[in-house]
Scaffold this motif. Structure first.
Motif, PDB file in Angstrom:
ATOM      1  N   GLY A  41       0.804  -1.212   0.000  1.00  0.00           N
ATOM      2  CA  GLY A  41       0.000   0.000   0.000  1.00  0.00           C
ATOM      3  C   GLY A  41       0.837   1.262   0.000  1.00  0.00           C
ATOM      4  N   LEU A  42       0.338   2.285  -0.636  1.00  0.00           N
ATOM      5  CA  LEU A  42       0.943   3.612  -0.635  1.00  0.00           C
ATOM      6  C   LEU A  42      -0.113   4.601  -0.183  1.00  0.00           C
ATOM      7  N   ARG A  71       3.747   0.640   2.856  1.00  0.00           N
ATOM      8  CA  ARG A  71       3.589  -0.444   3.823  1.00  0.00           C
ATOM      9  C   ARG A  71       3.254  -1.771   3.156  1.00  0.00           C
ATOM     10  N   LEU A  72       3.554  -2.858   3.880  1.00  0.00           N
ATOM     11  CA  LEU A  72       3.135  -4.207   3.530  1.00  0.00           C
ATOM     12  C   LEU A  72       2.153  -4.688   4.595  1.00  0.00           C
ATOM     13  N   PRO A 214      -6.129  13.751   7.655  1.00  0.00           N
ATOM     14  CA  PRO A 214      -6.721  12.691   6.850  1.00  0.00           C
ATOM     15  C   PRO A 214      -5.663  11.862   6.127  1.00  0.00           C
ATOM     16  N   GLU A 215      -6.086  10.685   5.654  1.00  0.00           N
ATOM     17  CA  GLU A 215      -5.202   9.766   4.926  1.00  0.00           C
ATOM     18  C   GLU A 215      -5.951   9.196   3.724  1.00  0.00           C
ATOM     19  N   LEU A 216      -5.263   9.072   2.596  1.00  0.00           N
ATOM     20  CA  LEU A 216      -5.760   8.382   1.413  1.00  0.00           C
ATOM     21  C   LEU A 216      -4.786   7.262   1.080  1.00  0.00           C
ATOM     22  N   ARG A 217      -5.292   6.035   0.985  1.00  0.00           N
ATOM     23  CA  ARG A 217      -4.425   4.880   0.750  1.00  0.00           C
ATOM     24  C   ARG A 217      -4.929   4.067  -0.437  1.00  0.00           C
ATOM     25  N   VAL A 218      -3.979   3.587  -1.248  1.00  0.00           N
ATOM     26  CA  VAL A 218      -4.260   2.664  -2.345  1.00  0.00           C
ATOM     27  C   VAL A 218      -3.420   1.418  -2.116  1.00  0.00           C
TER      28      VAL A 218
END
Length: 431
Positions: A41-42, A71-72, A214-218
Motif C-alpha cells: 500500500g501507498l 507499507r506491507l 486525513p489519509e488516502l491509501r491505495v
C-alpha cells in the motif's frame, strides 16, 4: 505525551469492546475466512501540527505538514483464538516520510528561526475491521515504531524547537479507516490519524510533536488475490460441521465440534505478574536552568507486582504496585536550592498503586495503567506541577517457549496525561 496515555487507553477499550463479539462465543458462521494475500500500500496524509503549551503557541506561526507512507500488510487467516478475538486482523510493517519543512517557528525575541526538518520512521502495526458489508469495511489501526528527525533542538541553530529534542524518537499513530475493494487486486481507503512523536525524556526538551489529519491509501494484492465476499462466508454448498462431527483434543480423544474453539483458548484467568527493570530520564530542572541539549541521563531501578484477571482471550485487568529507586533525587535538591525553592522533602524511594488494562494478540500485548503515588518526595516541581497521579503505556513480548510466562517490554511513564516522566525497560514473569 499530549494526553497520549488517555487517548490510547480509550482506543484500546473501543477495540476491545467492538471485537469481543468475535471471541469464542460467536458462531463460526459469522467468522471471516479470507484467503490471506500480502498487500502493498501507498498512502498520503495531510497533517496539522497541534500547538501544545504556552511556548509552542508563542513560537509557532504555521502548522501544515504532510506524510507519505509505504507499507506491507498480511491478513491473518489461521483459525485460532487470537485471530478470532480480533476478527482476523491485518498485521503491517511500513516506512513513513514526514515533511515538517513548511512549519515556521520563531520567538519574537529570537534572532534565528527554528526548524523541525524531515522525519523518517519505521513501524509495525495492526489493523482491525470492526464492520464489513460487501466490498466495504471499516475499523481502527495502531502503529508503533522509531522515528529519525533531520532537525531537532539546538540552543544556537534551533533554539525554539522544543517539540523534537533528539534525533531519535518513539513514533505512535492510531486512527480509523473505511475501505472499499475495487476488484480482486485493488483497494482504496480513507482514514484519519493522530500521530505522536516523543523521546520519552531520554533527552530534553521533550514537548513532543503531535499531528492529526486525513489519509488516502491505495493497496494492491501482491501474493494471491484480495479476499472476496465468497471467501469470507461459507457458501450453501460448503460442508459445515454437524452436531455429530468430532475433533481431536489434546489427549487424542474426540470432542464435539462446538468444543473446538474452547480447546484453542490457552490463557489462564488468574495470574500474578512480577517484573523488574531500569528506567531512564533527563531532568526538566536542569534543562530549564541551562537550556542545553547536553543533559545527563539518569538510570533508576524499577519493580512491579500485579495480580491480574484475564477474562477473555483479548483482555486482562488488574491492580499493580509500582516501585522506583529515583537516583536523581539529590540532583533535584541542588536545582531547587539554585532556583530558590527551599523547604521540600527528597527521597529516592517512590511507591505507587494503580489499575492496569492489557490488550493481547499472540505474543504481543499493549498495556496502559493509571495510578496514584502513595509515597513520592522529589522536590518543588513534583509537588507543584506533577500532581499525585501517573500514567503508563507500553508494549510487551512474551516468549512462547515459556508458555508466555517470560516477557520483556518497555513503557513510558507520564504525569497529568501530558508530560513524560521516564522510559522504562523491564523483564518479567507471570505466575
Amino acid at each position: 505525551m499530549n494526553r497520549i496515555c488517555h487517548i490510547l487507553l480509550t482506543t484500546m477499550m473501543l477495540i476491545s469492546t467492538a471485537t469481543a463479539v468475535a471471541d469464542d462465543s460467536v458462531p463460526e458462521s459469522r467468522m471471516l475466512r479470507p484467503t490471506a494475500p500480502v498487500m502493498a500500500g501507498l498512502s498520503v496524509h495531510g497533517g496539522y501540527l497541534i500547538p501544545k503549551g504556552d511556548h509552542n503557541k508563542r513560537v509557532l506561526h504555521s502548522y501544515g505538514m504532510g506524510y507519505a507512507d509505504l507499507r506491507l500488510q498480511w491478513k491473518q487467516t489461521a483459525d485460532n483464538a487470537d485471530n478470532r478475538s480480533l476478527n482476523f486482523p491485518t498485521l503491517e510493517a511500513g516506512l513513513i516520510y514526514g515533511d515538517y519543512t513548511h512549519i515556521h517557528m520563531q520567538d519574537p525575541q529570537t534572532p534565528v528561526p527554528s526548524q523541525i526538518g524531515r522525519e523518517i520512521a519505521v513501524y509495525g502495526g495492526i489493523q482491525c475491521d470492526l464492520w464489513q458489508h460487501g466490498p466495504w469495511r471499516a475499523g481502527l489501526n495502531l502503529q508503533n515504531g522509531i522515528a529519525y528527525f533531520t532537525k531537532h533542538f539546538d540552543p544556537n541553530r534551533s533554539p525554539d524547537n522544543h517539540l523534537v529534542g533528539s534525533p531519535l524518537s518513539i513514533y505512535i499513530s492510531f486512527g480509523g479507516y473505511i475501505a472499499r475493494k475495487i476488484n480482486n487486486q485493488w483497494e482504496v481507503a480513507l482514514g484519519a490519524n493522530f500521530k505522536h512523536i516523543s523521546n520519552g525524556t531520554l533527552n530534553r526538551p521533550n514537548l513532543g510533536a503531535n499531528t492529526i489529519g486525513p489519509e488516502l491509501r491505495v493497496s494492491r494484492a501482491i501474493n494471491g488475490q484480495q479476499p472476496t465476499a465468497n471467501t469470507q462466508q461459507p457458501t450453501a454448498n460448503s460442508q459445515q460441521p454437524t452436531a455429530n462431527s468430532q475433533q481431536p483434543t489434546a489427549n487424542g480423544q474426540p470432542a464435539a465440534a462446538g468444543q473446538q474453539h474452547n480447546s484453542q483458548t490457552s490463557y489462564k484467568p488468574l495470574y500474578l505478574e512480577l517484573s523488574a527493570g531500569i528506567s531512564g530520564n533527563t531532568l526538566s530542572d536542569q534543562f530549564n536552568t541551562y537550556h542545553t541539549n547536553h543533559n545527563p541521563l539518569y538510570a533508576s531501578a524499577v519493580a512491579m507486582v500485579a495480580p491480574m484477571y484475564r477474562y477473555c482471550q483479548l483482555m486482562a485487568s488488574g491492580i499493580e504496585m509500582d516501585y522506583s529507586y529515583a537516583t536523581y533525587a539529590d540532583h533535584i535538591r541542588f536545582y531547587d536550592e539554585l532556583n530558590g525553592h527551599p523547604g521540600y522533602q527528597y527521597s529516592r524511594h517512590v511507591l505507587g498503586i494503580g489499575v492496569r488494562h492489557e490488550f493481547f494478540y499472540r505474543q504481543v500485548s499493549l498495556h496502559a495503567g493509571v495510578g496514584k503515588y502513595v509515597y513520592r518526595h522529589i522536590g518543588h516541581y513534583a509537588a507543584t506541577r506533577d500532581g499525585g497521579t501517573y500514567q503508563t503505556i507500553g508494549l510487551r513480548y512474551s516468549f512462547a517457549a515459556t508458555g508466555n510466562r517470560l516477557f520483556v517490554g518497555y513503557n513510558v511513564k507520564a504525569h497529568n496525561f501530558s508530560k513524560a516522566d521516564c522510559m522504562q525497560m523491564h523483564v518479567g514473569w507471570r505466575i
